[in-house]
Design an enzyme around this catalytic site. Structure first.
Site, mmCIF file in Angstrom:
data_model
loop_
_atom_site.group_PDB
_atom_site.id
_atom_site.type_symbol
_atom_site.label_atom_id
_atom_site.label_comp_id
_atom_site.label_asym_id
_atom_site.label_seq_id
_atom_site.Cartn_x
_atom_site.Cartn_y
_atom_site.Cartn_z
ATOM 1 C CE1 TYR A 63 38.963 20.161 -10.065
ATOM 2 C CE2 TYR A 63 37.338 21.375 -11.337
ATOM 3 C CZ TYR A 63 38.018 20.211 -11.069
ATOM 4 O OH TYR A 63 37.741 19.088 -11.803
ATOM 5 C CG ASN A 109 37.303 42.223 6.763
ATOM 6 O OD1 ASN A 109 36.320 42.196 7.488
ATOM 7 N ND2 ASN A 109 37.276 42.636 5.517
ATOM 8 C CG ASN A 154 -3.542 -7.593 18.106
ATOM 9 O OD1 ASN A 154 -2.693 -7.275 18.937
ATOM 10 N ND2 ASN A 154 -3.295 -8.419 17.095
ATOM 11 N NE ARG A 190 -2.448 -1.738 3.247
ATOM 12 C CZ ARG A 190 -2.880 -1.812 4.516
ATOM 13 N NH1 ARG A 190 -3.908 -1.087 4.901
ATOM 14 N NH2 ARG A 190 -2.282 -2.599 5.375
HETATM 15 C C1 UD1 Z 1 -1.824 -7.319 12.274
HETATM 16 C C2 UD1 Z 1 -2.615 -8.222 13.225
HETATM 17 C C3 UD1 Z 1 -3.874 -7.479 13.673
HETATM 18 C C4 UD1 Z 1 -3.518 -6.159 14.305
HETATM 19 C C5 UD1 Z 1 -2.660 -5.334 13.372
HETATM 20 C C6 UD1 Z 1 -2.163 -4.112 14.078
HETATM 21 C C7 UD1 Z 1 -2.168 -10.502 12.569
HETATM 22 C C8 UD1 Z 1 -2.665 -11.706 11.878
HETATM 23 N N1 UD1 Z 1 -2.945 -9.444 12.559
HETATM 24 O O1 UD1 Z 1 -2.617 -7.144 11.121
HETATM 25 O O2 UD1 Z 1 -4.602 -8.282 14.604
HETATM 26 O O3 UD1 Z 1 -4.705 -5.451 14.658
HETATM 27 O O4 UD1 Z 1 -1.524 -6.088 12.925
HETATM 28 O O5 UD1 Z 1 -1.478 -3.290 13.200
HETATM 29 O O6 UD1 Z 1 -1.110 -10.548 13.146
HETATM 30 N N2 UD1 Z 1 4.883 -9.119 8.727
HETATM 31 C C9 UD1 Z 1 5.924 -10.000 8.538
HETATM 32 N N3 UD1 Z 1 5.707 -11.134 7.830
HETATM 33 C C10 UD1 Z 1 4.487 -11.433 7.300
HETATM 34 C C11 UD1 Z 1 3.427 -10.528 7.512
HETATM 35 C C12 UD1 Z 1 3.656 -9.390 8.229
HETATM 36 O O7 UD1 Z 1 7.038 -9.769 9.001
HETATM 37 O O8 UD1 Z 1 4.360 -12.472 6.669
HETATM 38 C C13 UD1 Z 1 5.143 -7.886 9.475
HETATM 39 C C14 UD1 Z 1 4.938 -6.642 8.621
HETATM 40 O O9 UD1 Z 1 6.128 -6.275 7.998
HETATM 41 C C15 UD1 Z 1 4.471 -5.638 9.648
HETATM 42 C C16 UD1 Z 1 3.749 -6.469 10.690
HETATM 43 O O10 UD1 Z 1 4.203 -7.777 10.514
HETATM 44 O O11 UD1 Z 1 5.559 -5.001 10.282
HETATM 45 C C17 UD1 Z 1 2.256 -6.392 10.570
HETATM 46 O O12 UD1 Z 1 1.869 -6.858 9.311
HETATM 47 P P1 UD1 Z 1 0.522 -6.372 8.635
HETATM 48 O O13 UD1 Z 1 0.359 -7.099 7.386
HETATM 49 O O14 UD1 Z 1 0.481 -4.899 8.597
HETATM 50 O O15 UD1 Z 1 -0.552 -6.899 9.720
HETATM 51 P P2 UD1 Z 1 -2.063 -6.519 9.717
HETATM 52 O O16 UD1 Z 1 -2.747 -7.278 8.667
HETATM 53 O O17 UD1 Z 1 -2.210 -5.067 9.746
HETATM 54 CA CA CA Z 2 -0.538 -3.016 9.408
#
Ligand code: UD1
Ligand code: CA
Length: 516
Positions: free
Chosen positions: A405, A395, A187, A20
């Site tokens: 240069y 000054n 969460n 996004r």
């Molecule tokens: C996640 C939570 C959600 C919470 C929200 C808060 C889960 C399933 N859901 O959702 O409950 O309300 O965060 O912001 O955990 N990431 C990885 N590997 C992956 C996927 C994600 O490292 O395979 C990392 C991303 O880089 C990011 C973080 O995890 O830093 C959160 O990932 P994101 O996809 O934004 O989670 P949400 O779907 O927003």
């Molecule tokens: Ca997120």
């Protein structure tokens, strides 16, 4: 509450694609407050003084991993495999941590830049104080769209987390998880886990959900089913848990971080900020007591400003050190040092390696680079000072250029103390001007000037009388000259007072070129 307990490890999840953001640069590497998002997360984690920081990477791994190591060399890099989801990301990080690790492990996100170390320590203290297996950091939001919802039983204890997409899907299919859409407690994605509970629970997490991912959130229900205490800790300051998902949020979070930085500088350091809306200060910058930051000022990178100084209006200072009581107005500086009580600007450009001594002055339309300007020395107007060392209380006349240069190599100019150089001088480096020396206006300094000598390099002036009348006859120039000469002739006959029109005597020895 004691916030002194440190977690055994902190896992920072940073493997996501961040689609996004609509960017060629991975989300983790976008910056606010002079640091990448992942650097904010790393520093908040590391400053808990935990023994282990692990970072899960996957998207743009070749750029993210080296950056993580640069920001926090002790960080353990964990590569996530093709299995998707926050649960898998945490599992990969656990795999990179010592197998015999015990105690509390925190999980945070690489894209949540305002989360503080204090909040992480508080979460740890609450978690350990209550003897929980899992403690999830939650918040109450008016609009919880998109977030996982905290699902509580009739006894009000936390039973688990339901992802927004799963609740939506349940609504379409008439499933009983649909009611979760009405829950406003969300969460944050930040948790404290007992590391053994986390390890055992993750092994049981499946990808059976709306997104086909291994959810970290599933650990809560599993830990509870296995008899662990699962609880929440709620945070009021919701900025701390806001993640950056797109460039609109990046700007919003950047502005809020800046506001917090300025508040801290005013409340804790005693800085005076005239207009916080147009003043931008990076997270690492320090500003001394009673220093005034005027509107449209940017203090970037590792900039530090002493006490009682004035910066701005309209300044950009990057990696610049400014001493007590200095004044910097409408200037752009980078990797520069400005001494106590020195004045810079308006309209000055200090490039890397510029060192302005105490009480020295760099004035209007002056550019400096890789140069030391000594105590009390002035370069007041329209000049370029490159690769030079200028001593104390000297000054440099207006419109002077340090010709550093030769088209192939850069050369150095050295100027002594108490020197008085004329305006419009060219210092053709390498060249040295001794203490107490001087020069005439327009001098081209190609040879060293001994101490106390006056350097003159311009040919004596010669006037060709009547040139305009002769060569520009019929023009306004000729008419003006003719009128002036006629008036002068009239004066001469009245006063019988002869004017000296022979200008061949030497005027250059006056050293009139100096400007102060
Ligand atoms: C996640 C939570 C959600 C919470 C929200 C808060 C889960 C399933 N859901 O959702 O409950 O309300 O965060 O912001 O955990 N990431 C990885 N590997 C992956 C996927 C994600 O490292 O395979 C990392 C991303 O880089 C990011 C973080 O995890 O830093 C959160 O990932 P994101 O996809 O934004 O989670 P949400 O779907 O927003
Ligand atoms: Ca997120």
């Amino acid at each position: 509450m004691s916030a002194s307990r440190r977690p055994a490890a902190v896992i920072v999840l940073a493997a996501g694609d961040g689609t996004r953001m609509k960017s060629d640069l991975n989300k983790m590497l976008h910056r606010i407050g002079g640091r990448t998002l992942v650097a904010h997360a790393l520093l908040a984690a590391a400053r808990t003084e935990t023994a282990h920081v692990a970072v899960t990477v996957r998207a743009q791994r070749d750029r993210v991993a080296p950056h993580v190591s640069e920001v926090w060399p002790d960080a353990v890099i964990a590569d996530q495999d093709e299995v998707k989801g926050t649960g898998r990301a945490a599992e990969c990080a656990l795999g990179a941590l010592p197998a015999d690790l015990t105690g509390t492990v925190l999980v945070t996100y690489g894209d949540t830049p305002l989360l503080t170390t204090e909040t992480l320590l508080e979460l740890t203290a609450v978690h350990e104080g209550a003897g929980n297996a899992v403690t999830v950091l939650t918040a109450h939001l008016e609009d919880p769209t998109g977030y996982g919802r905290v699902y509580r039983g009739h006894d009000d204890t936390v039973h688990g987390i339901i992802e927004h997409k799963d609740a939506l899907q349940a609504r379409h299919e008439g499933g009983d998880l649909a009611h979760a859409l009405d829950i406003t407690e969300i969460n944050s994605g930040i948790y404290a886990f007992d590391v053994e509970v986390l390890r055992a629970s993750l092994a049981k997490v499946t990808t059976d959900n709306a997104q086909g991912e291994k959810y970290l959130t599933d650990v809560l229900a599993i830990a509870r089913a296995d008899g662990g205490r699962v609880d929440s800790h709620s945070i009021e300051d919701i900025w701390q848990i806001e993640g950056v998902n797109d460039k609109v949020q990046l700007a919003r979070m950047g502005k809020e971080l800046n506001r917090r930085t300025l508040d801290r500088l005013m409340r804790e350091s005693g800085a005076i900020v005239t207009d916080p809306d147009t003043t931008w200060v990076d997270a690492e910058v320090t500003v001394g007591r009673d220093t005034v930051l005027e509107p449209n000022t940017q203090l970037l990178g590792a900039t530090s400003i002493g006490a009682g100084a004035t910066i701005g209006p309209d300044c950009t200072l990057k990696d610049t050190e400014v001493g007590d009581g200095a004044s910097v107005v409408r200037a752009h500086t980078e990797l520069a040092v400005i001494g106590p009580k020195a004045t810079v600007g308006p309209y000055s450009y200090l490039r890397p390696g510029s060192e302005v001594g105490p009480d020295a002055k760099i004035g209007t339309f002056v550019e400096t680079k890789n140069s030391q300007v000594g105590r009390g020395t002035k370069v007041p107007h329209l000049s370029y000072v490159g690769d030079a060392t200028i001593g104390e209380y000297s000054n440099i006349g207006a419109a002077s250029v340090f010709v550093n240069y030769d088209g192939v190599k850069k050369h150095h100019t050295t100027i002594g103390n108490h020197v008085r150089m004329g305006s419009d001088n060219m210092y053709v480096a390498p060249v040295t001007v001794g203490d107490g020396a001087g020069s005439g206006a327009g001098a081209v300094i190609r040879k060293d000037v001994p101490p106390g000598a006056l350097a003159i390099s311009v040919a004596p002036q010669r006037n060709i009388e009547g040139w305009a009348l002769d060569k520009r006859a019929g023009t306004p120039q000729a008419a003006a000259a003719e009128a002036a000469l006629a008036a002068r002739a009239g004066e001469n006959t009245q006063d019988d007072n002869t004017h000296d029109t022979d200008s061949t005597h030497d005027t250059d020895t006056k050293g009139e070129g100096a400007t102060a």
